[in-house]
Enzyme design. Structure first.
Site, PDB file in Angstrom:
ATOM      1  N   ASP A  86       0.829  -1.211   0.000  1.00 57.83           N
ATOM      2  CA  ASP A  86       0.000   0.000   0.000  1.00 57.83           C
ATOM      3  C   ASP A  86       0.864   1.261   0.000  1.00 57.83           C
ATOM      4  O   ASP A  86       0.428   2.325  -0.413  1.00 57.83           O
ATOM      5  CB  ASP A  86      -0.890  -0.009   1.253  1.00 57.83           C
ATOM      6  CG  ASP A  86      -0.078  -0.340   2.510  1.00 57.83           C
ATOM      7  OD1 ASP A  86       0.048  -1.548   2.826  1.00 57.83           O
ATOM      8  OD2 ASP A  86       0.472   0.590   3.126  1.00 57.83           O
ATOM      9  N   ASP A 155       6.274  -5.959   6.668  1.00 58.49           N
ATOM     10  CA  ASP A 155       4.908  -5.441   6.753  1.00 58.49           C
ATOM     11  C   ASP A 155       3.994  -6.423   6.024  1.00 58.49           C
ATOM     12  O   ASP A 155       3.466  -6.140   4.941  1.00 58.49           O
ATOM     13  CB  ASP A 155       4.855  -4.052   6.103  1.00 58.49           C
ATOM     14  CG  ASP A 155       3.484  -3.414   6.254  1.00 58.49           C
ATOM     15  OD1 ASP A 155       3.262  -2.372   5.604  1.00 58.49           O
ATOM     16  OD2 ASP A 155       2.653  -3.965   6.995  1.00 58.49           O
TER      17      ASP A 155
HETATM   18  N1  SAM Z   1      -0.614  -3.666   7.621  1.00 57.74           N
HETATM   19  C1  SAM Z   1      -1.182  -4.904   7.172  1.00 57.74           C
HETATM   20  C2  SAM Z   1      -1.269  -5.902   8.289  1.00 57.74           C
HETATM   21  O1  SAM Z   1      -0.695  -5.679   9.332  1.00 57.74           O
HETATM   22  O2  SAM Z   1      -1.934  -6.931   8.089  1.00 57.74           O
HETATM   23  C3  SAM Z   1      -0.369  -5.458   6.041  1.00 57.74           C
HETATM   24  C4  SAM Z   1      -0.005  -4.446   5.027  1.00 57.74           C
HETATM   25  S1  SAM Z   1       0.314  -4.987   3.431  1.00 57.74           S
HETATM   26  C5  SAM Z   1      -1.256  -4.830   2.691  1.00 57.74           C
HETATM   27  C6  SAM Z   1       0.610  -6.723   3.548  1.00 57.74           C
HETATM   28  C7  SAM Z   1       1.189  -7.196   2.236  1.00 57.74           C
HETATM   29  O3  SAM Z   1       2.052  -8.322   2.397  1.00 57.74           O
HETATM   30  C8  SAM Z   1       0.131  -7.647   1.220  1.00 57.74           C
HETATM   31  O4  SAM Z   1       0.019  -6.683   0.204  1.00 57.74           O
HETATM   32  C9  SAM Z   1       0.643  -8.987   0.708  1.00 57.74           C
HETATM   33  O5  SAM Z   1       0.468  -9.145  -0.693  1.00 57.74           O
HETATM   34  C10 SAM Z   1       2.104  -8.922   1.102  1.00 57.74           C
HETATM   35  N2  SAM Z   1       2.796 -10.216   1.176  1.00 57.74           N
HETATM   36  C11 SAM Z   1       2.330 -11.367   1.722  1.00 57.74           C
HETATM   37  N3  SAM Z   1       3.254 -12.350   1.592  1.00 57.74           N
HETATM   38  C12 SAM Z   1       4.338 -11.793   0.951  1.00 57.74           C
HETATM   39  C13 SAM Z   1       5.608 -12.290   0.543  1.00 57.74           C
HETATM   40  N4  SAM Z   1       5.964 -13.580   0.761  1.00 57.74           N
HETATM   41  N5  SAM Z   1       6.464 -11.438  -0.071  1.00 57.74           N
HETATM   42  C14 SAM Z   1       6.118 -10.140  -0.295  1.00 57.74           C
HETATM   43  N6  SAM Z   1       4.909  -9.605   0.061  1.00 57.74           N
HETATM   44  C15 SAM Z   1       4.045 -10.433   0.686  1.00 57.74           C
END
Ligand code: SAM
Length: 284
Positions: A86, A155
């Site tokens: 985000d 994150d």
């Molecule tokens: N602030 C939020 C929370 O605490 O739940 C999370 C923010 S952000 C939207 C979380 C992001 O992590 C998602 O966009 C997801 O696609 C990403 N994500 C999950 N697994 C991942 C990985 N192995 N590598 C990179 N990004 C990943």
């Protein structure tokens, strides 16, 4: 007809917000992505039906994730953000002049594109010249990159699906490898009420690789239980003893939640949380 968006947590707790309209709804290879305009909390991002943040409270999460390690490290120049598609964490990191380069590794381009279109107050950072946005798996990146970082922010979503390996020892071994000798790792550390076992597991997985290990807390409007944690793992610095509060005051940074007093108080744990992590995290 009234419309409410609801998140059910562990099939026993619900959190719901009144809906004005759905702005985006899509299914990527990784998850369902929705952005909903609510009546009370502004726009909310959901991944697989789980509230990520709202416009009303995202400043707390992103300020606390970014400023605590950056004001603890004497001069962080290179920062890695895993997840955070985000842009909120990147926005806060890039407020610091000392930061020269931010690498962000987000697995799902749909999250980035949807936030660019519908959450510009967060995704504004994604166009910053110091930011290098990579669409890919943070697990693979940490295992293969030759770059070194002073601060790493994980994150991520909860430990399911693509995020699950971001909570295990192999990943933390790799983050320790790509951190500088005085580097700091911050990890999204779930709920002290509903996920105390996950908090214990993920911090125990970090223990072997870091000299200092702590948990710090912050309030939230959009996560079950209203109180959430970040892991603080450092090869050298204590978030309290090596923290110079004057740096915050002279930084000129104005935050809505974070300040020098909050920096220190966030690490003071209620007894039930401290007891759950006894023998795993360090005393302050
Ligand atoms: N602030 C939020 C929370 O605490 O739940 C999370 C923010 S952000 C939207 C979380 C992001 O992590 C998602 O966009 C997801 O696609 C990403 N994500 C999950 N697994 C991942 C990985 N192995 N590598 C990179 N990004 C990943």
């Amino acid at each position: 007809m009234e419309l409410w968006v609801k998140e059910i947590h562990q099939d026993k707790t619900g959190l719901s917000f009144k809906v004005k309209q759905t702005l985006f709804s899509g299914k990527s290879a990784f998850q369902q992505v929705d952005i909903i305009e609510t009546i009370g909390l502004g726009r909310i991002l959901l991944n697989d039906g789980v509230f990520m943040f709202s416009q009303a409270d995202e400043f707390i999460y992103h300020e606390m994730m970014a400023h605590i390690p950056i004001f603890t490290h004497p001069c962080p120049k290179n920062v890695l953000i895993i997840g955070g598609g985000d842009g909120g964490a990147a926005r806060e990191v890039l407020k610091h002049q000392s930061v020269e380069r931010v690498v962000m590794v987000e697995i799902d381009e749909m999250v980035v594109n949807a936030c660019r279109e519908y959450l510009p107050t967060l995704s504004c950072a994604l166009n910053h010249p110091k930011l290098d946005l990579k669409i890919g798996d943070g697990v693979d990146y940490a295992a293969t990159t030759k770059e070194r970082f002073d601060v790493i922010l994980v994150d991520s979503t909860d430990p399911v699906g693509s995020a699950e390996p971001l909570f295990n020892a192999d990943f933390y071994r790799n983050t320790a490898r790509i951190l500088s000798d005085d580097g700091i790792l911050i990890t999204q550390a779930e709920s002290p009420f509903y996920d105390s076992d996950v908090q214990r597991m993920m911090l125990a997985n970090q223990r072997a690789f870091f000299k200092k290990l702590h948990l710090y807390l912050f309030p939230t409007l959009t996560y079950p239980g209203g109180l959430w944690g970040f892991g603080f793992a450092s090869k050298k610095y204590s978030p309290i003893r090596d923290f110079n509060s004057e740096r915050v005051k002279t930084s000129g940074l104005s935050c809505q939640y974070y300040n020098a007093d909050i920096h220190c108080s966030a690490f003071v744990l209620p007894t039930f949380i401290a007891d759950n992590l006894k023998g795993i995290i360090d005393p302050l």
